[in-house]
Design an enzyme around this catalytic site. Structure first.
Site, mmCIF file in Angstrom:
data_model
loop_
_atom_site.group_PDB
_atom_site.id
_atom_site.type_symbol
_atom_site.label_atom_id
_atom_site.label_comp_id
_atom_site.label_asym_id
_atom_site.label_seq_id
_atom_site.Cartn_x
_atom_site.Cartn_y
_atom_site.Cartn_z
ATOM 1 N N ARG A 104 0.883 -1.183 0.000
ATOM 2 C CA ARG A 104 0.000 0.000 0.000
ATOM 3 C C ARG A 104 0.904 1.212 0.000
ATOM 4 N NH1 ARG A 104 -5.285 1.001 3.662
ATOM 5 N NH2 ARG A 104 -6.034 -0.278 1.952
ATOM 6 N N HIS A 131 -7.267 0.828 -6.351
ATOM 7 C CA HIS A 131 -7.465 -0.076 -5.199
ATOM 8 C C HIS A 131 -8.098 -1.374 -5.740
ATOM 9 C CE1 HIS A 131 -7.666 -1.448 -1.223
ATOM 10 N NE2 HIS A 131 -8.558 -0.640 -0.694
ATOM 11 N N GLN A 134 -9.778 -4.093 -3.539
ATOM 12 C CA GLN A 134 -11.108 -3.663 -3.111
ATOM 13 C C GLN A 134 -12.130 -3.951 -4.213
ATOM 14 O OE1 GLN A 134 -12.087 -2.104 -0.040
ATOM 15 N NE2 GLN A 134 -14.071 -2.645 -0.915
ATOM 16 N N ASP A 222 -17.459 6.429 -1.223
ATOM 17 C CA ASP A 222 -16.193 6.326 -0.488
ATOM 18 C C ASP A 222 -15.977 7.670 0.207
ATOM 19 O OD1 ASP A 222 -13.656 5.617 0.434
ATOM 20 O OD2 ASP A 222 -12.668 5.882 -1.507
ATOM 21 N N CYS A 262 -16.441 1.099 0.680
ATOM 22 C CA CYS A 262 -15.238 0.296 0.918
ATOM 23 C C CYS A 262 -14.772 0.374 2.368
ATOM 24 C CB CYS A 262 -14.124 0.732 -0.030
ATOM 25 S SG CYS A 262 -13.664 2.457 0.183
ATOM 26 N N ARG A 290 -13.303 -9.057 1.381
ATOM 27 C CA ARG A 290 -11.919 -8.715 1.059
ATOM 28 C C ARG A 290 -11.018 -9.952 1.204
ATOM 29 N NH1 ARG A 290 -9.895 -3.642 1.237
ATOM 30 N NH2 ARG A 290 -8.118 -4.796 0.401
HETATM 31 N N1 CP Z 1 -11.225 -0.684 2.367
HETATM 32 C C1 CP Z 1 -9.956 -0.688 2.821
HETATM 33 O O1 CP Z 1 -9.001 -0.811 2.056
HETATM 34 O O2 CP Z 1 -9.853 -0.577 4.166
HETATM 35 P P1 CP Z 1 -8.488 -0.371 4.975
HETATM 36 O O3 CP Z 1 -7.952 0.977 4.582
HETATM 37 O O4 CP Z 1 -8.878 -0.462 6.417
HETATM 38 O O5 CP Z 1 -7.541 -1.460 4.569
HETATM 39 N N1 NVA Z 2 -10.071 6.356 -1.130
HETATM 40 C C1 NVA Z 2 -9.674 5.917 0.180
HETATM 41 C C2 NVA Z 2 -9.890 4.449 0.304
HETATM 42 C C3 NVA Z 2 -9.563 3.862 1.652
HETATM 43 C C4 NVA Z 2 -9.720 2.385 1.700
HETATM 44 C C5 NVA Z 2 -8.229 6.288 0.436
HETATM 45 O O1 NVA Z 2 -7.408 6.195 -0.481
HETATM 46 O O2 NVA Z 2 -7.916 6.684 1.558
#
Ligand code: CP
Ligand code: NVA
Length: 306
Positions: A104, A131, A134, A222, A262, A290
């Site tokens: 990430r 993502h 997701q 989101d 999400c 997930r």
């Molecule tokens: N939806 C998602 O990716 O959640 P987290 O940021 O908690 O991993």
């Molecule tokens: N769009 C959000 C998604 C979190 C899972 C972010 O990037 O923070």
């Protein structure tokens, strides 16, 4: 000759057929865990996080465990990508111990550099652009809720961000129709829309959220402020006023419309508490999926087949 390794930086790295089979595998393994193959027996998976995570870390770790492997989660303060050492050297180091490197990151190009540096699959656990893990879980959830994806209609109401982009590609690959409504200045990137359409996707951009959701099967939203954008939170809260998924918007969609997010969610901003905590919401099924999505994905990347 061995097959070239497969990365998973965005969902459109899968073909239409691969994604369909991957979704079938998720369903099959969820329904009957005795069918799960120990694809990662004796192998490690590195899960690197430059940003916080609840779902991605835990679903990723448990997916690896489910395949007989060993997950190692590593936080940015431990490895400090491109500060303590380069993204390439981090990837080379982790590739000498692990079968998959999942990360990430703030900057999507870090994943591309890692992918170029090593021979093991690189998996995007969220970047500024995408993502895709997701999106896999989103497609699985919509399929479970609606019985199919092709021809079903989803309205994404909110920021044209990483989650929206991967959803657009996933929808395009599965015949799910997507209507996107965002405030001016926060729309999906034109390149994403063009790419989704080139994949065969039906994607409509509609400025009025009420018009966007009329008659859809699912409303998805989101956060208005993604990780890394915190300094813009107040400006964004003003810009997104009118894009909250509330009871009125759900009513416009229709009595059978379901709600997805999400997570993490911000009740009172992008979604009303009455919606996310109400009967239309399937966010906990979506969060649980997930793990089912990640498990099938990791097996596919290791075995090269689904
Ligand atoms: N939806 C998602 O990716 O959640 P987290 O940021 O908690 O991993
Ligand atoms: N769009 C959000 C998604 C979190 C899972 C972010 O990037 O923070």
């Amino acid at each position: 000759m061995t097959e070239p390794k497969r990365d998973f930086l965005e969902i459109d790295e899968l073909s239409h057929a691969e994604l369909a089979t991957l979704l079938d595998t998720m369903v099959a393994w969820k329904v009957d865990p005795s069918r799960i193959r120990p694809a990662l027996a004796g192998k490690g998976v590195a899960l690197v996080f430059e940003k916080p995570s609840a779902r991605t870390r835990n679903s990723g770790e448990m997916a690896v465990v489910g395949l007989g492997g060993h997950p190692v989660t590593i936080r940015q303060d431990e490895i400090s990508i491109d500060h303590r050492e380069s993204a390439e050297d981090v990837a080379r180091t982790l590739a000498s111990f692990h079968a998959i490197l999942a990360a990430r990151v703030f900057d999507h190009t870090v994943l591309e550099r890692m992918a170029a540096a090593v021979d093991i699959p690189i998996v995007n656990l969220l970047s500024d652009r995408a993502h895709p893990c997701q999106a896999l879980a989103d497609l699985l959830t919509i399929r479970e809720l609606l019985g199919a994806l092709e021809g079903r209609r989803v309205a994404y109401v909110g920021d044209g961000n990483n989650v929206a982009a991967s959803l657009a590609f996933g929808a395009a690959l599965t015949g799910l129709e997507l209507i996107v409504s965002s405030p001016v200045g926060y729309e999906l990137d034109d390149l994403v829309v063009d790419r989704a359409r080139n994949l065969g996707g039906v994607i409509e951009l509609v400025s009025d959220p009420h018009e966007a959701v009329r008659g859809v099967d699912v409303i998805y939203t989101d956060t208005w402020t993604s990780m890394g954008e915190e300094a813009e939170a107040e400006i964004r809260r003003e810009a997104f006023r009118g894009w909250q998924v509330d009871d009125a918007l759900m009513a416009t969609a229709g009595p059978d419309a379901r709600f997805l997010h999400c997570l993490p969610a911000h009740r009172g901003d992008e979604v009303a508490a009455s919606v996310i905590d109400g009967p239309a919401s399937a966010v906990w099924q979506q969060a649980a999926n997930r793990m089912h999505a990640a498990r099938a994905l990791f097996a596919f990347l290791i075995e090269g087949t689904v």
